[in-house]
Structure formats: C-alpha cells, structure tokens
Design an enzyme around this catalytic site. Structure first.
Site, short mmCIF file in Angstrom:
data_model
loop_
_atom_site.label_atom_id
_atom_site.label_comp_id
_atom_site.label_asym_id
_atom_site.label_seq_id
_atom_site.Cartn_x
_atom_site.Cartn_y
_atom_site.Cartn_z
N CYS A 8 14.40 21.96 0.50
CA CYS A 8 15.21 23.17 0.11
C CYS A 8 15.64 23.79 1.45
O CYS A 8 15.50 23.31 2.65
CB CYS A 8 14.42 24.01 -0.68
N ASN A 11 11.69 25.54 2.97
CA ASN A 11 10.63 24.85 2.80
C ASN A 11 9.32 25.74 2.75
O ASN A 11 8.24 25.52 3.09
CB ASN A 11 10.55 23.76 3.83
N CYS A 13 9.53 28.20 -0.52
CA CYS A 13 9.50 28.58 -1.65
C CYS A 13 9.60 27.40 -2.66
O CYS A 13 8.63 26.87 -3.14
CB CYS A 13 10.63 29.40 -2.05
N ARG A 14 10.77 26.70 -2.58
CA ARG A 14 11.06 25.81 -3.71
C ARG A 14 10.46 24.28 -3.59
O ARG A 14 9.79 23.73 -4.60
CB ARG A 14 12.55 25.75 -4.09
N SER A 15 10.90 23.87 -2.39
CA SER A 15 10.53 22.54 -2.31
C SER A 15 8.76 22.30 -2.22
O SER A 15 8.47 21.38 -2.63
CB SER A 15 11.02 22.02 -1.02
N ASP A 115 17.29 30.01 -5.78
CA ASP A 115 16.34 30.38 -4.66
C ASP A 115 15.69 31.67 -4.90
O ASP A 115 16.15 32.93 -4.89
CB ASP A 115 17.05 30.46 -3.33
P1 4NP Z 1 13.25 28.23 -0.09
O1 4NP Z 1 13.84 29.72 0.13
O2 4NP Z 1 14.65 27.41 0.45
O3 4NP Z 1 13.19 28.04 -1.27
O4 4NP Z 1 12.15 27.98 0.88
C1 4NP Z 1 14.05 30.53 1.44
C2 4NP Z 1 13.10 30.70 2.21
C3 4NP Z 1 13.50 31.34 3.23
C4 4NP Z 1 14.80 31.57 3.78
C5 4NP Z 1 15.78 31.36 2.73
C6 4NP Z 1 15.19 30.69 1.41
N1 4NP Z 1 15.07 32.41 4.77
O5 4NP Z 1 16.43 32.87 4.91
O6 4NP Z 1 14.55 32.37 5.55
#
Ligand code: 4NP
Length: 144
Positions: A8, A11, A13-15, A115
């Site tokens: 994702c 790395n 939240c989702r993955s 997300d």
């Molecule tokens: P993820 O979520 O891609 O599911 O881990 C996010 C985590 C951090 C950020 C964006 C999405 N960020 O902008 O830092």
C-alpha cells in the site's frame, strides 16, 4: 514456497493488516507473506494504532515490531505475487519497476481497499481485507 507481498502507500494501515490476516488464514500453508509500501514516507514507523486495534478486536495476532519498509527491486524479483491494495498502488508499482515484472503485479480486490488513513474506518478496511485475503488464499492454493 509461494511468496506474496501486499503493498500500500504507507505500509502502516492496509498492507500490514493484509499481511497479518493472511498469515492467520494461511497458518497451515507453506506460504511466505510480507508487506511493503510504495512510498518511503512512513519508513521505520510501526503499524498504525487503528490497524493494531482492529487486529486485536478480531483476535488476529501480529508482530508488534513490524515497521514500514518501501518495496525494493530485490522484493519484486523474489516475490511471486506483488499485490497492490488499490488501483493507485498497482499503477505506482508498475511505474516503479522494469516492465519484465509487470506480470507479477496484481490488484488485491476488484473494488480496491479505501485508505483508512483518510477514511478513518478501519473496520471497513478489515472486512475488505478479510474478503480479499480469502480470495488470495484460494488463488495461492490453486496455483501449483
Ligand atoms: P496505508 O495508509 O497506505 O494504508 O499504510 C497511509 C499511511 C500513511 C500515509 C498515507 C496512507 N501518509 O500520507 O503518510
């Protein structure tokens, strides 16, 4: 051994949620399961509190020491499946690596996983992750 890596944006939240749900679903299978980020934005940061809470709520064990890591050329070479959690992740993965690796890059689930970093709805994420991991489990078991 089949190797799958969920990817994702951050790395955190989702993955990682997909990594730990899949590890639990595939506990008796001989699969190597990891997760990575397309970006380096969260490098070294732990799994998001929202993801930790939802995993705890659903009784899914996870590695408390897992930290965000950006996907590398080594990863794309060694994994059999590189699975982007949404369409943008897949687009970014295809742009990051040479064309020869395109056949290893897949979308996690047709509708994509919104997300929770933006939606705040980690329970919605969990249900989509559970659905997608069940489909991937069948896929890996059937791919001989
Ligand atoms: P993820 O979520 O891609 O599911 O881990 C996010 C985590 C951090 C950020 C964006 C999405 N960020 O902008 O830092």
């Amino acid at each position: 051994m089949k190797k799958i890596c969920f990817v994702c944006l951050g790395n955190i939240c989702r993955s990682p949620m997909a990594e730990f749900v899949m590890k639990e679903l595939a506990i008796k299978d001989d699969f190597y399961i990891e997760s990575r980020a397309t970006s380096s934005w969260e490098h070294g940061h732990p799994v998001h509190r929202g993801t930790q809470k939802v995993l705890q709520d659903h009784g899914i064990p996870y590695n408390h020491f897992k930290t965000s890591k950006q996907v590398s050329l080594d990863d794309i070479s060694s994994f059999d499946y590189i699975v982007g959690m949404d369409k943008q992740n897949v687009k970014d993965l295809k742009a990051m690596f040479p064309a020869e690796f395109k056949s290893k890059i897949f979308l996690f689930i047709e509708e994509g996983v919104p997300d929770p970093w933006f939606t705040g709805d980690f329970e919605e994420t969990y249900h989509l992750v559970k659905k997608g991991c069940s489909l991937w489990l069948e896929e890996l078991r059937n791919d001989i």
